[in-house]
Design a protein around this motif. Structure first.
Motif, PDB file in Angstrom:
ATOM      1  N   TYR A 250      18.986 -15.398  -6.342  1.00 38.90           N
ATOM      2  CA  TYR A 250      18.850 -16.035  -7.929  1.00 38.90           C
ATOM      3  C   TYR A 250      19.959 -16.753  -8.345  1.00 38.90           C
ATOM      4  CZ  TYR A 250      15.080 -12.720  -8.428  1.00 38.90           C
ATOM      5  OH  TYR A 250      13.597 -12.274  -8.568  1.00 38.90           O
ATOM      6  N   ALA A 251      21.300 -16.350  -7.929  1.00 38.05           N
ATOM      7  CA  ALA A 251      22.706 -17.270  -8.433  1.00 38.05           C
ATOM      8  C   ALA A 251      22.762 -18.275  -7.514  1.00 38.05           C
ATOM      9  CB  ALA A 251      23.674 -16.040  -8.196  1.00 38.05           C
ATOM     10  N   GLU A 252      22.297 -18.446  -6.330  1.00 37.81           N
ATOM     11  CA  GLU A 252      22.244 -19.613  -5.607  1.00 37.81           C
ATOM     12  C   GLU A 252      21.379 -20.606  -6.040  1.00 37.81           C
ATOM     13  OE1 GLU A 252      22.075 -18.322  -1.602  1.00 37.81           O
ATOM     14  OE2 GLU A 252      24.134 -17.795  -1.362  1.00 37.81           O
ATOM     15  N   LYS A 253      19.855 -20.173  -6.223  1.00 41.81           N
ATOM     16  CA  LYS A 253      18.940 -21.216  -6.528  1.00 41.81           C
ATOM     17  C   LYS A 253      19.004 -21.607  -7.928  1.00 41.81           C
ATOM     18  CE  LYS A 253      14.042 -21.572  -6.274  1.00 41.81           C
ATOM     19  NZ  LYS A 253      13.863 -22.807  -5.283  1.00 41.81           N
ATOM     20  N   PHE A 254      19.348 -20.796  -8.930  1.00 41.70           N
ATOM     21  CA  PHE A 254      19.323 -21.271 -10.376  1.00 41.70           C
ATOM     22  C   PHE A 254      20.507 -21.342 -11.064  1.00 41.70           C
ATOM     23  CE2 PHE A 254      15.407 -18.721  -9.279  1.00 41.70           C
ATOM     24  CZ  PHE A 254      14.463 -19.573  -9.417  1.00 41.70           C
ATOM     25  N   GLY A 255      21.824 -21.079 -10.180  1.00 42.45           N
ATOM     26  CA  GLY A 255      23.325 -21.063 -10.911  1.00 42.45           C
ATOM     27  C   GLY A 255      23.631 -20.344 -12.006  1.00 42.45           C
ATOM     28  N   ALA A 259      20.117 -18.123 -13.434  1.00 41.79           N
ATOM     29  CA  ALA A 259      20.122 -16.706 -12.633  1.00 41.79           C
ATOM     30  C   ALA A 259      19.836 -15.583 -13.250  1.00 41.79           C
ATOM     31  CB  ALA A 259      21.351 -16.541 -11.720  1.00 41.79           C
ATOM     32  N   TYR A 260      20.589 -15.278 -14.503  1.00 42.03           N
ATOM     33  CA  TYR A 260      20.416 -13.941 -14.848  1.00 42.03           C
ATOM     34  C   TYR A 260      18.875 -13.897 -15.839  1.00 42.03           C
ATOM     35  CZ  TYR A 260      21.304 -10.130 -18.416  1.00 42.03           C
ATOM     36  OH  TYR A 260      21.267  -8.858 -18.928  1.00 42.03           O
ATOM     37  N   ILE A 261      18.641 -14.836 -16.710  1.00 40.48           N
ATOM     38  CA  ILE A 261      17.433 -14.649 -17.589  1.00 40.48           C
ATOM     39  C   ILE A 261      16.210 -14.789 -16.352  1.00 40.48           C
ATOM     40  CG2 ILE A 261      16.113 -15.928 -19.051  1.00 40.48           C
ATOM     41  CD1 ILE A 261      18.099 -14.141 -20.338  1.00 40.48           C
ATOM     42  N   THR A 262      16.389 -15.651 -15.440  1.00 38.57           N
ATOM     43  CA  THR A 262      15.197 -15.924 -14.320  1.00 38.57           C
ATOM     44  C   THR A 262      15.046 -14.346 -13.948  1.00 38.57           C
ATOM     45  OG1 THR A 262      15.652 -18.013 -13.784  1.00 38.57           O
ATOM     46  CG2 THR A 262      14.284 -16.940 -12.149  1.00 38.57           C
ATOM     47  N   LYS A 263      15.980 -13.715 -13.368  1.00 35.80           N
ATOM     48  CA  LYS A 263      15.786 -12.342 -12.783  1.00 35.80           C
ATOM     49  C   LYS A 263      15.325 -11.425 -13.688  1.00 35.80           C
ATOM     50  CE  LYS A 263      18.222  -8.641 -10.302  1.00 35.80           C
ATOM     51  NZ  LYS A 263      18.004  -7.655 -11.138  1.00 35.80           N
ATOM     52  N   ALA A 264      15.519 -11.228 -14.924  1.00 37.38           N
ATOM     53  CA  ALA A 264      15.121 -10.564 -15.984  1.00 37.38           C
ATOM     54  C   ALA A 264      13.753 -10.851 -16.110  1.00 37.38           C
ATOM     55  CB  ALA A 264      16.083 -10.749 -17.133  1.00 37.38           C
ATOM     56  N   THR A 265      13.361 -12.070 -16.229  1.00 33.81           N
ATOM     57  CA  THR A 265      12.043 -12.441 -16.207  1.00 33.81           C
ATOM     58  C   THR A 265      11.117 -12.127 -15.343  1.00 33.81           C
ATOM     59  OG1 THR A 265      12.451 -13.945 -18.067  1.00 33.81           O
ATOM     60  CG2 THR A 265      10.461 -14.168 -17.232  1.00 33.81           C
ATOM     61  N   ALA A 266      11.646 -12.674 -14.121  1.00 33.75           N
ATOM     62  CA  ALA A 266      10.479 -12.599 -12.837  1.00 33.75           C
ATOM     63  C   ALA A 266      10.444 -11.334 -12.246  1.00 33.75           C
ATOM     64  CB  ALA A 266      11.020 -13.849 -11.881  1.00 33.75           C
ATOM     65  N   GLN A 267      11.386 -10.407 -12.506  1.00 39.23           N
ATOM     66  CA  GLN A 267      11.502  -9.284 -11.673  1.00 39.23           C
ATOM     67  C   GLN A 267      11.819  -7.940 -12.604  1.00 39.23           C
ATOM     68  OE1 GLN A 267      15.300  -7.070 -10.222  1.00 39.23           O
ATOM     69  NE2 GLN A 267      14.853  -8.220  -8.299  1.00 39.23           N
ATOM     70  N   ILE A 268      12.269  -7.925 -13.759  1.00 42.09           N
ATOM     71  CA  ILE A 268      12.490  -6.843 -14.607  1.00 42.09           C
ATOM     72  C   ILE A 268      11.295  -6.809 -15.572  1.00 42.09           C
ATOM     73  CG2 ILE A 268      13.916  -5.434 -16.263  1.00 42.09           C
ATOM     74  CD1 ILE A 268      15.203  -5.736 -13.475  1.00 42.09           C
ATOM     75  N   MET A 269      11.023  -7.842 -16.131  1.00 40.09           N
ATOM     76  CA  MET A 269       9.783  -7.868 -17.191  1.00 40.09           C
ATOM     77  C   MET A 269       8.385  -7.699 -16.114  1.00 40.09           C
ATOM     78  SD  MET A 269       8.662  -8.045 -20.178  1.00 40.09           S
ATOM     79  CE  MET A 269       9.890  -9.025 -21.358  1.00 40.09           C
ATOM     80  N   ARG A 270       8.538  -8.308 -15.183  1.00 38.51           N
ATOM     81  CA  ARG A 270       7.376  -8.401 -14.302  1.00 38.51           C
ATOM     82  C   ARG A 270       6.988  -6.852 -13.823  1.00 38.51           C
ATOM     83  NH1 ARG A 270       8.524  -9.518  -8.063  1.00 38.51           N
ATOM     84  NH2 ARG A 270       9.581  -7.633  -8.455  1.00 38.51           N
ATOM     85  N   ASP A 271       8.041  -5.903 -13.667  1.00 34.23           N
ATOM     86  CA  ASP A 271       7.808  -4.632 -13.215  1.00 34.23           C
ATOM     87  C   ASP A 271       7.621  -3.874 -14.465  1.00 34.23           C
ATOM     88  OD1 ASP A 271       7.795  -5.700 -10.491  1.00 34.23           O
ATOM     89  OD2 ASP A 271       9.692  -5.123 -10.228  1.00 34.23           O
ATOM     90  N   LEU A 272       8.285  -3.820 -15.426  1.00 32.20           N
ATOM     91  CA  LEU A 272       8.533  -2.882 -16.484  1.00 32.20           C
ATOM     92  C   LEU A 272       7.490  -3.439 -17.791  1.00 32.20           C
ATOM     93  CD1 LEU A 272      11.961  -2.002 -16.425  1.00 32.20           C
ATOM     94  CD2 LEU A 272      10.087  -1.018 -15.199  1.00 32.20           C
TER      95      LEU A 272
END
Length: 426
Positions: A250-255, A259-272
């Motif tokens: 995430y940090a490399e692709k989205f800077g 990075a932070y909000i993309t991960k929170a959305t794509a991973q944490i919100m996806r799973d929880l």
């Protein structure tokens, strides 16, 4: 829009209609979104393109409102959650997994305290609580090699302590971790923690942002300023490949800004999946459009009520940072020069009996567990949320039996004072 003042952002930010498009944010009440080819949808699942495929992760209505809140806080990106509690959990869990450690102010909302001390402890995450008034030496001693973040509330609920954002931010950054600040009570109208060094800001939008007791919700805003790659060993979730998205880092692709909000959305919100509904987001936006008008009145009423109570002979003490007698007055002048919020707490002389009598006599103020509403509401913890505790136990917990928490609404301050005055009479 970034150059506009916050009053304008409350009304205009997050959504700009095109020619012939709806003036108001549209409610996209749909679980799914249609695409012409599997390849088009596949790009979304690979995070190669922006768009929507399932409202458990993202929804256009929610994103428009999140963008407004991010603009108000001076952040780069935001997301909505189903509650303020979900916002705080996601904000922390996004960067702190099993084996991690959190430094938190001890003066925070009881539900968040339990989240950290009990629920996240069961997930293998440890927490060290420090007093918001601790010395720099005590604060620095709380950090460990596995510390991932620092957490605090701008104005704590219900203690009403004022958090020294700049001091805690400097300590966090000296140890290579971000500061997360829950800014629910002041809202960005009265305080913007990012300007004082906070990296991530959370909200229970259920409170002043909604302002009308209509919808439960939460929000997370990223400042986009914390450099995750500089501290890559501390945040592997952001700085190493995510196998659930074909090895994206995430940090490399989205800077820093993505990075932070993309991960929170794509991973944490996806799973929880603690998503806020489009309907709730729409109602929240109606509240946001008047937030800059409402907050000064809440502060005006809170200040007037606090000053009246401070001079009443049946009141032992009043806790409100706008009072010069308050221990946090100078800190409030720094972070909250236009006032904090409309919540006041005070202790009655004759304890539990006096509190019960007072609550029964109130006519305008409603007895509710809620705060930060257009209507004044109040609570006596000893006879409600903490009723299982004895007076001795309450005193030990710093919650006297005669304590009243009052959230001053938008009514006329003279009417509120008159209601309080008559309720205090024998």
């Amino acid at each position: 829009m970034n150059s506009n003042k916050i009053n304008t952002k409350c009304v205009q930010a997050g959504y700009t209609p095109g020619n012939g498009e709806p003036r108001q944010i549209p409610i996209i009440q749909s679980t799914t979104f249609k695409y012409d080819t599997s390849e088009d949808m596949g790009k979304l699942f690979d995070l190669e393109a922006s768009g929507y495929f399932y409202s458990r992760l993202q929804n256009p209505t929610c994103d428009m409102v999140a963008a407004k809140i991010a603009a108000l806080e001076g952040g780069c990106a935001g997301m909505l959650t189903g509650s303020g509690q979900a916002a705080n959990f996601y904000a922390m869990f996004n960067i702190c997994e099993c084996g991690g450690h959190i430094v938190s102010s001890s003066s925070i909302y009881g539900g968040t305290f339990n989240l950290l001390a009990v629920t996240m402890a069961k997930m293998g995450i440890e927490v060290t609580f420090v007093s918001p008034d601790c010395s720099d030496e005590e604060l620095n001693a709380a950090f460990r090699d596995n510390t991932k973040l620092v957490f605090g509330e701008t104005i704590a609920n219900p203690a009403l302590t004022v958090f020294d954002i700049e001091r805690f931010a400097k300590a966090a950054h000296a140890h290579g971790v971000p500061l997360i600040v829950d800014n629910t009570f002041p809202t960005p109208v009265n305080c913007r923690p990012i300007e004082w060094g906070a990296d991530i800001v959370t909200h229970s939008t259920t409170k002043y942002m909604d302002g009308h007791g209509s919808c439960v919700g939460g929000a997370i805003v990223d400042s986009g300023k914390f450099d995750w790659m500089t501290h890559a060993d501390k945040f592997p979730g952001l700085t190493t490949p995510d196998d659930s998205y074909h090895g994206i880092t995430y940090a490399e692709k989205f800077g820093k800004e993505g990075a932070y909000i993309t991960k929170a959305t794509a991973q944490i919100m996806r799973d929880l999946g603690s998503v806020q509904s489009p309907q709730s987001a729409f109602i929240l936006n109606l509240g946001l459009e008047s937030l800059h008008v409402r907050m000064p009145r809440h502060v005006e009423n809170g200040q007037a009520v606090a000053e009246f109570l401070e001079g009443h002979d049946k009141v032992v003490s009043v806790n409100y940072s706008g009072l010069k007698s308050n221990k946090y007055y100078n800190l409030a002048q720094k972070y909250l020069p236009n006032g904090g919020c409309g919540v006041v707490s005070f202790e009655l002389k004759d304890g539990r009996a006096a509190a019960e009598s007072f609550m029964k006599k109130l006519k305008l103020a409603a007895i509710e567990t809620h705060v930060a509403d257009a209507r004044t509401c109040c609570l006596n913890p000893a006879t409600s949320t903490h009723r299982q505790m004895t007076d001795e136990q309450l005193a030990a917990a710093g919650i006297p039996a005669g304590l009243i928490r009052m959230s001053c609404g938008l009514e006329d301050k003279e009417d509120l004072i008159a209601d309080i005055k008559q309720a205090l009479e024998d």
